[in-house]
Write an enzyme that holds these catalytic residues in place. Sequence first.
Site, PDB file in Angstrom:
ATOM      1  N   CYS A 182      32.620  39.853  36.759  1.00 42.30           N
ATOM      2  CA  CYS A 182      32.839  40.745  35.615  1.00 42.30           C
ATOM      3  C   CYS A 182      33.538  40.025  34.461  1.00 42.30           C
ATOM      4  CB  CYS A 182      33.654  41.959  36.052  1.00 42.30           C
ATOM      5  SG  CYS A 182      33.981  43.102  34.706  1.00 42.30           S
ATOM      6  N   CYS A 221      36.114  42.154  32.583  1.00 39.27           N
ATOM      7  CA  CYS A 221      37.412  42.282  33.274  1.00 39.27           C
ATOM      8  C   CYS A 221      38.223  41.000  33.175  1.00 39.27           C
ATOM      9  CB  CYS A 221      37.215  42.567  34.760  1.00 39.27           C
ATOM     10  SG  CYS A 221      35.906  43.713  35.167  1.00 39.27           S
ATOM     11  N   ASP A 222      37.592  39.866  33.378  1.00 34.57           N
ATOM     12  CA  ASP A 222      38.353  38.635  33.620  1.00 34.57           C
ATOM     13  C   ASP A 222      38.212  37.561  32.541  1.00 34.57           C
ATOM     14  OD1 ASP A 222      39.300  39.653  36.046  1.00 34.57           O
ATOM     15  OD2 ASP A 222      37.450  39.110  37.057  1.00 34.57           O
TER      16      ASP A 222
END
Length: 309
Positions: free
Chosen positions: A131, A134-135
């Site tokens: 992701c 997300c990261d």
Amino acid sequence: MEKVIILGTGCAGLTAAIYSARANLSPLVFEGHEPGGQLSTTTMVENFPGFKEGIMGPELIMNMKAQAERFGARFQYADCTGLKKADHHVSVQIEGKWMDTRTLIIASGASAKWLGIERERELTGHGLTSCATCDGAFYRNVPVCVVGGGDSACEEATFLTRFASKVYLIHRRDSLRASKIMADRTLANPKIEPIWNSTIAEYLTDAEGEMRAVKLRDLKTNADRETDVKCVFVAIGHTPNTAPFKGVLSMDENGYLLQQGGTTATNVPGVFAAGDVADHRYRQAITASGQGCAAALDAERHLSEQGAE
Ligand code: NAP
């Protein structure tokens, strides 16, 4: 006869549990083989509103579960393996036994596909993720790579150029599967370097166990080489966890559950779908939570229409 059964304990399932428990419906929630969903395998979550310093994914999930338990949600570890419809209820198969429920909220999520290389589970959250949203922000001014050749891989690679010093796009063939506009935009980006006909043969870590490089294998020559990357973003697709519902619930060609008329209702009355099991577009913790809330409200309304609250 249960009033509300919820399948799944990611953001969607747990938010549905909080809402239906607070509505005094005492939901029975089944945690499948990936309890906590995709957040339970991420590290810091910085984009869930309300946590200005961020919160660890597993902690966010534990908090949601405790919140649901506080209002009377009941939890059991078991996988659902089948679904049958009846006149005014449905039955779910749990470990071989059939259980009846007036409403069912399916929040069984989607699982990211992985490459199947050794140590993938152990490295998740330590330089291996599926992701970018997300990261990605954790990898500023360092080289990273994305694996895949579809729209997801192109989207993630382009997004990552905001942070990373360089983004390698590793694809097993010599042309992208992505839509032409996405492919053209990706290949025109000076920060993205495609590496064609290649696959990752091994993840290489530093003394702290964090990703430091990958061993790349050229699939035409079989030659291996090492490339430094601080994070590998695997974007080779997701599989919705809908196998037990095949033949009963309507799905799209990739197996995602279809929702009706802007609600979380499926084609079977009393059965609702929330989160990544039905959403391959947004796939965020907050959108999954939003759908979990909507599914609980839809289920509550269904029960009151049936005079069964
Ligand atoms: P996808 O279209 O199925 O592409 C998966 C990619 O990963 C393919 O290039 C495939 O290679 C590669 N791949 C699969 N298994 C692999 C393996 N074991 N090792 C190495 N490479 C592997 O998946 P997606 O990109 O996630 O897209 C899914 C759907 O969502 C598509 O319909 C897509 O159009 C849509 N989507 C749309 C957008 C958008 O419009 N903004 C964004 C994201 C996704 P091959 O090409 O060789 O098969």
